[in-house]
Scaffold this motif. Structure first.
Motif, short mmCIF file in Angstrom:
data_model
loop_
_atom_site.label_atom_id
_atom_site.label_comp_id
_atom_site.label_asym_id
_atom_site.label_seq_id
_atom_site.Cartn_x
_atom_site.Cartn_y
_atom_site.Cartn_z
N VAL A 71 0.83 -1.21 0.00
CA VAL A 71 0.00 0.00 0.00
C VAL A 71 0.87 1.27 0.00
O VAL A 71 0.40 2.34 0.37
CB VAL A 71 -0.97 0.01 1.21
N SER A 72 2.10 1.13 -0.43
CA SER A 72 3.02 2.27 -0.48
C SER A 72 3.57 2.43 -1.89
O SER A 72 3.54 1.49 -2.69
CB SER A 72 4.18 2.07 0.50
N ASP A 73 4.09 3.60 -2.16
CA ASP A 73 4.65 3.88 -3.47
C ASP A 73 5.97 4.64 -3.28
O ASP A 73 6.06 5.83 -3.55
CB ASP A 73 3.68 4.70 -4.32
N PHE A 74 6.97 3.91 -2.78
CA PHE A 74 8.29 4.49 -2.53
C PHE A 74 9.34 3.72 -3.31
O PHE A 74 9.11 2.57 -3.71
CB PHE A 74 8.64 4.41 -1.03
N PRO A 75 10.49 4.33 -3.51
CA PRO A 75 11.60 3.58 -4.10
C PRO A 75 12.01 2.43 -3.17
O PRO A 75 11.64 2.41 -1.99
CB PRO A 75 12.72 4.63 -4.22
N PRO A 76 12.79 1.48 -3.66
CA PRO A 76 13.26 0.41 -2.78
C PRO A 76 14.17 0.96 -1.68
O PRO A 76 14.85 1.98 -1.85
CB PRO A 76 14.02 -0.52 -3.72
N ILE A 77 14.19 0.28 -0.56
CA ILE A 77 15.05 0.65 0.56
C ILE A 77 16.46 0.15 0.26
O ILE A 77 16.68 -1.03 -0.02
CB ILE A 77 14.52 0.02 1.86
N GLU A 78 17.43 1.07 0.32
CA GLU A 78 18.81 0.70 0.02
C GLU A 78 19.78 1.07 1.13
O GLU A 78 21.00 0.96 0.96
CB GLU A 78 19.25 1.33 -1.30
N SER A 79 19.26 1.54 2.28
CA SER A 79 20.13 1.90 3.40
C SER A 79 19.29 1.94 4.67
O SER A 79 18.05 1.95 4.61
CB SER A 79 20.77 3.27 3.17
N ASP A 80 19.95 2.00 5.83
CA ASP A 80 19.22 2.14 7.09
C ASP A 80 18.45 3.46 7.13
O ASP A 80 17.38 3.55 7.73
CB ASP A 80 20.19 2.07 8.27
N THR A 81 18.99 4.48 6.49
CA THR A 81 18.28 5.76 6.42
C THR A 81 16.98 5.59 5.65
O THR A 81 15.91 6.07 6.08
CB THR A 81 19.15 6.84 5.75
N ASP A 82 17.05 4.90 4.51
CA ASP A 82 15.84 4.65 3.72
C ASP A 82 14.81 3.85 4.52
O ASP A 82 13.60 4.00 4.33
CB ASP A 82 16.18 3.85 2.46
N LEU A 83 15.28 2.98 5.40
CA LEU A 83 14.39 2.14 6.19
C LEU A 83 13.37 2.96 6.96
O LEU A 83 12.22 2.55 7.14
CB LEU A 83 15.22 1.28 7.15
N PHE A 84 13.78 4.14 7.40
CA PHE A 84 12.88 5.01 8.17
C PHE A 84 12.35 6.18 7.34
O PHE A 84 11.46 6.89 7.77
CB PHE A 84 13.60 5.53 9.41
N ARG A 85 12.87 6.34 6.14
CA ARG A 85 12.42 7.43 5.26
C ARG A 85 11.29 6.99 4.35
O ARG A 85 10.30 7.70 4.17
CB ARG A 85 13.61 7.91 4.41
N PHE A 86 11.40 5.79 3.77
CA PHE A 86 10.43 5.33 2.78
C PHE A 86 9.32 4.52 3.45
O PHE A 86 9.27 3.29 3.38
CB PHE A 86 11.13 4.50 1.70
N ARG A 87 8.43 5.25 4.10
CA ARG A 87 7.29 4.63 4.77
C ARG A 87 6.18 5.66 4.92
O ARG A 87 6.43 6.86 4.92
CB ARG A 87 7.70 4.10 6.14
N ARG A 88 4.97 5.19 5.08
CA ARG A 88 3.83 6.09 5.22
C ARG A 88 3.61 6.44 6.69
O ARG A 88 3.71 5.59 7.57
CB ARG A 88 2.57 5.44 4.65
N HIS A 89 3.27 7.73 6.92
CA HIS A 89 2.95 8.19 8.27
C HIS A 89 1.57 8.86 8.34
O HIS A 89 1.21 9.40 9.38
CB HIS A 89 4.01 9.19 8.75
N ASP A 90 0.82 8.80 7.25
CA ASP A 90 -0.45 9.53 7.18
C ASP A 90 -1.53 8.85 8.01
O ASP A 90 -1.43 7.68 8.40
CB ASP A 90 -0.90 9.66 5.72
#
Length: 447
Positions: free
Chosen positions: A184-203
């Protein structure tokens, strides 16, 4: 691996929600051994890059060359990654990861036989993945059609796990991926620990979706353990009825003796989690060590006995964790059809046989004044019966023990009794019976 208890999300200041007051119940501390079950769409390809001794993967490539097969849905979207390349070869460019739902055949899954193997291996609680990061639900949920009752197996797999676990007399828990849902998300693939917490929904919409799914799981299964992963959407951390505080309060109202882990991204947590980590000493707060039998949680068909714990290694890991005030949540990764691979079964059955003889030195114990000795292959646990001495190198023929135990009697698991003989330097020495010198760990209780 990350420590999640230090990640506590937005600061609400004076408007911070009120969290439950429950701690960690005694049943959980007594249990010592649980089984994770990672089973999902990723079990169809059942593949990840081999890791282990001699494999050196640069940190910047860790996600493209991920060791976890259950992360297939992410690594397959990293163009040029080994998973992406293999997917093209095996399934072709026209088959997406989510298309694998219709290829999933779980016809070999017998919940009672499966859970019977886990309980036979010594498990006191069982925690299957209800929804991993891919977003595919393994129960008959009203929240989405992307589930195992509507597609693939056409079965309510969590319902079957739950019923079989209750029949077996073990505690039942649920794993739930709270903040990551790639379906249910539309983000690029996770490629780092930073992405792990960046590419997610918070709405709010996604926060409500996650809350509705967790409420369903609690209402239907009353799980003894609520095991959330990789936090909760920030939009669901306030004072709303769909936020974490309200969810946890509803959970404890329904299951007063339940327990939760530390991966919610809020100031409240139950036990700490440590994933694929060696802990050097006793932790004062109850904690849980978790890992797969190999380098992955989900089944990785590329692994063999070079990559997987033997029965002896698994037993020694259990002893080490328990000596340090922890529980071991070891994972079994079934094949797509629901069978447990032979390599995993062999280690599980070896641990079950050892616990059949030595379980009194594990279950219901607490740490002694220290977990072991700096230079000696020994671990300690304690109970009302005395100090349980775990000799983790029985082939040595004897185990040196501290002055606190010198001169006292020790009863071995085979029933023989020997004195912890004092030595001239004031410490003790305990001779290991011949019959036990081939054991993974030999256990004596010093009264």
């Amino acid at each position: 691996m990350l420590n999640f208890e230090t990640r506590t999300g937005p600061d609400f200041g004076a408007a911070a929600p009120t969290y439950p007051a429950q701690g960690v119940p005694e049943w959980y501390r007594d249990a010592k051994l649980g089984f994770f079950v990672h089973w999902g769409l990723y079990s169809v390809p059942a593949w990840a890059v081999q890791h282990g001794e001699g494999v050196n993967i640069p940190a910047e490539d860790a996600y493209a060359w991920h060791q976890y097969a259950e992360w297939y849905g992410n690594t397959v979207r990293i163009a040029g990654s080994p998973t992406w390349e293999r997917h093209q070869q095996v399934y072709g460019p026209g088959t997406s990861y989510e298309d694998l739902a219709d290829l999933w055949d779980a016809s070999a899954f017998d919940a009672d036989a499966f859970v019977g193997e886990l309980v036979g291996a010594g498990a006191k609680y069982v925690i299957p993945t209800t929804k991993h990061h891919e977003g595919f639900c393994l129960w008959d949920t009203a929240t989405t059609g992307f589930n195992s009752a509507a597609r693939g197996p056409k079965r309510d797999l969590i319902g079957e796990f739950h019923d079989a676990t209750r029949r077996a007399g073990a505690k039942f828990g649920v794993y739930y991926s709270g903040a990551l849902d790639w379906h249910v998300s539309d983000f690029p693939p996770i490629e780092s620990d930073t992405d792990l917490f960046r590419f997610r929904r918070h709405d709010e919409h996604f926060s409500r979706y996650s809350a509705a799914q967790l409420d369903e799981l609690v209402e239907r299964f009353s799980p003894d353990v609520l095991w959330n992963d990789i936090e909760w959407p920030d939009g669901g951390k306030g004072n709303d009825e769909y936020a974490v505080a309200a969810l946890l309060n509803r959970y404890f109202d329904a299951v007063p003796e339940g327990v939760v882990n530390d991966r919610w991204g809020v100031p409240y947590h139950g036990f700490l989690t440590r994933e694929y980590r060696h802990i050097p000493g006793i932790l004062e707060q109850p904690w849980e060590s978790t890992r797969g039998l190999g380098y992955s949680f989900g089944f990785n068909q590329a692994e063999d006995d070079r990559h997987s714990l033997s029965g002896e290694e698994l037993i020694r890991m259990l002893v080490d964790v328990v000596s340090k005030n922890g529980n071991l949540l070891i994972n079994v990764g079934p094949a797509a059809d629901g069978s447990i691979p032979d390599l995993q079964l062999a280690a599980m059955r070896a641990m079950g046989a050892w616990l059949g003889e030595n379980g009194d030195a594990i279950y219901g114990t607490r740490p002694w004044i220290r977990f072991g000795e700096p230079l000696a292959p020994v671990r300690y646990t304690a109970s009302s019966a005395g100090v349980h001495v775990h000799a983790i190198d029985p082939s040595a023929g004897e185990v040196p023990l501290p002055a606190e135990l010198a001169g006292r009697d020790a009863r071995w698991a085979d029933g023989s009794v020997a004195e912890v003989a004092p030595t001239p330097n004031g410490v003790g020495s305990l001779v290991i019976p011949d019959r036990l010198r081939g054991s993974a760990v030999a256990v004596a209780t010093v009264a």
